[in-house]
Design an enzyme around this catalytic site. Structure first.
Site, PDB file in Angstrom:
ATOM      1  N   ALA A   1       5.403   7.213  -1.076  1.00  0.00           N
ATOM      2  CA  ALA A   1       6.502   7.069  -0.130  1.00  0.00           C
ATOM      3  C   ALA A   1       7.830   7.463  -0.803  1.00  0.00           C
ATOM      4  O   ALA A   1       7.959   7.370  -2.013  1.00  0.00           O
ATOM      5  CB  ALA A   1       6.584   5.619   0.360  1.00  0.00           C
ATOM      6  N   THR A   2       8.755   7.905   0.000  1.00  0.00           N
ATOM      7  CA  THR A   2       8.551   8.347   1.359  1.00  0.00           C
ATOM      8  C   THR A   2       8.246   9.845   1.355  1.00  0.00           C
ATOM      9  O   THR A   2       8.667  10.567   0.447  1.00  0.00           O
ATOM     10  CB  THR A   2       9.785   8.091   2.254  1.00  0.00           C
ATOM     11  OG1 THR A   2      10.906   8.819   1.733  1.00  0.00           O
ATOM     12  CG2 THR A   2      10.108   6.630   2.314  1.00  0.00           C
TER      13      THR A   2
ATOM     14  N   CYS B   1      10.971  10.915  -1.810  1.00  0.00           N
ATOM     15  CA  CYS B   1      10.468  10.947  -3.188  1.00  0.00           C
ATOM     16  C   CYS B   1       9.148  11.694  -3.326  1.00  0.00           C
ATOM     17  O   CYS B   1       8.895  12.311  -4.363  1.00  0.00           O
ATOM     18  CB  CYS B   1      10.330   9.516  -3.711  1.00  0.00           C
ATOM     19  SG  CYS B   1      11.924   8.651  -3.805  1.00  0.00           S
TER      20      CYS B   1
ATOM     21  N   LYS C   1      12.000   5.287 -12.525  1.00  0.00           N
ATOM     22  CA  LYS C   1      12.919   6.394 -12.265  1.00  0.00           C
ATOM     23  C   LYS C   1      14.159   5.904 -11.534  1.00  0.00           C
ATOM     24  O   LYS C   1      14.181   4.800 -10.982  1.00  0.00           O
ATOM     25  CB  LYS C   1      12.219   7.496 -11.469  1.00  0.00           C
ATOM     26  CG  LYS C   1      11.709   7.102 -10.087  1.00  0.00           C
ATOM     27  CD  LYS C   1      10.769   8.178  -9.546  1.00  0.00           C
ATOM     28  CE  LYS C   1      10.288   7.874  -8.126  1.00  0.00           C
ATOM     29  NZ  LYS C   1      11.301   8.116  -7.108  1.00  0.00           N
TER      30      LYS C   1
ATOM     31  N   ASP D   1       6.083   5.516  -5.752  1.00  0.00           N
ATOM     32  CA  ASP D   1       6.930   4.472  -5.166  1.00  0.00           C
ATOM     33  C   ASP D   1       6.250   3.614  -4.094  1.00  0.00           C
ATOM     34  O   ASP D   1       6.898   3.197  -3.131  1.00  0.00           O
ATOM     35  CB  ASP D   1       8.198   5.090  -4.576  1.00  0.00           C
ATOM     36  CG  ASP D   1       9.088   5.724  -5.628  1.00  0.00           C
ATOM     37  OD1 ASP D   1       8.719   5.685  -6.819  1.00  0.00           O
ATOM     38  OD2 ASP D   1      10.126   6.305  -5.261  1.00  0.00           O
TER      39      ASP D   1
END
Length: 227
Positions: A157-158, A162, A129, A39
């Site tokens: 992150a974070t 995640c 996702k 992410d």
């Protein structure tokens, strides 16, 4: 937000409790790693987005990992949270009832675009996702198995959200798991440090960037050559 040492944050007494419980063993470093970049999209890495923070240092560290992985023929898998308009505007995703700010992560928007400082190549993979873990509701476990991976390096992150969820599911899916300290970021130092402490104790080895790059480039890993 790097932390100097995930153990020792809570004092000798806490360390003794965890040692007595049998936590904190060293994770094996396998012959076939894969890098999972969790992410690092603009919605998380840039402070101009509601869900974002200035993760310049962490993105720079992650970019170094990506470069090392490409150089050493290690698979790179990016993940991104992306919701359809129906999901973002509706009530069908329970997580969005708890974290409504995530509704801004709409497919096709700038918020879900990978940070441009990362060198995504045609041979890299992208997993979309809807939840915290990159494994939940996706084909990531099957992809890693198909790639022949035995070890997963996690960054992104974070840290407390995640990254932690992905690392926990990675080890539960049968992969030895490593988390790269400098390449993980969060919105606040406290949750970041606590997540790294917990991951180191129970699920993964939290390692430094230099050690991670050296592991990726180790010449004794089967079939891997540095170009």
């Amino acid at each position: 937000m790097p932390v100097d040492e995930p153990h020792g944050l809570h004092g000798a007494e806490t360390d003794a409790v965890y040692d007595r419980a049998g936590f904190g063993a060293t994770v094996p470093r396998g012959q076939s790693p894969a890098l999972v970049v969790v992410d690092l999209t603009r919605g998380f890495t840039e402070p101009g987005f509601p869900s974002g923070a200035d993760l310049t240092a962490e993105v720079t560290a992650a970019a170094a990992l990506v470069t090392a992985a490409h150089r050493c023929d290690v698979p790179v898998i990016y993940t991104a949270i992306s919701y359809t308009a129906a999901e973002a505007d509706g009530d069908g995703v329970a997580w969005l009832r708890k974290a409504p700010g995530m509704r801004a992560l709409r497919e096709g928007s700038e918020a879900v675009a990978l940070d441009p400082r990362l060198d995504r190549r045609d041979g890299d993979h992208l997993v979309l996702k809807k939840g915290a873990s990159a494994f939940h509701g996706t084909g990531l476990a099957a992809l890693l198995t198909g790639l022949g991976a035995d070890t997963v390096l996690v960054c992104g992150a974070t840290t407390s959200g995640c990254v932690r969820a992905t690392a926990v599911d990675a080890v539960q899916s049968g992969f030895d798991t490593l988390v790269v300290r400098e390449a993980c970021g969060d919105r606040a130092r406290g949750p970041h440090d606590a997540a790294l402490f917990d991951l180191q104790a129970k699920y993964a080895d939290v390692m430094g960037l230099d050690d991670a790059v050296a592991y990726l480039g180790a010449p004794d890993r089967a079939g891997r050559k540095v170009s």
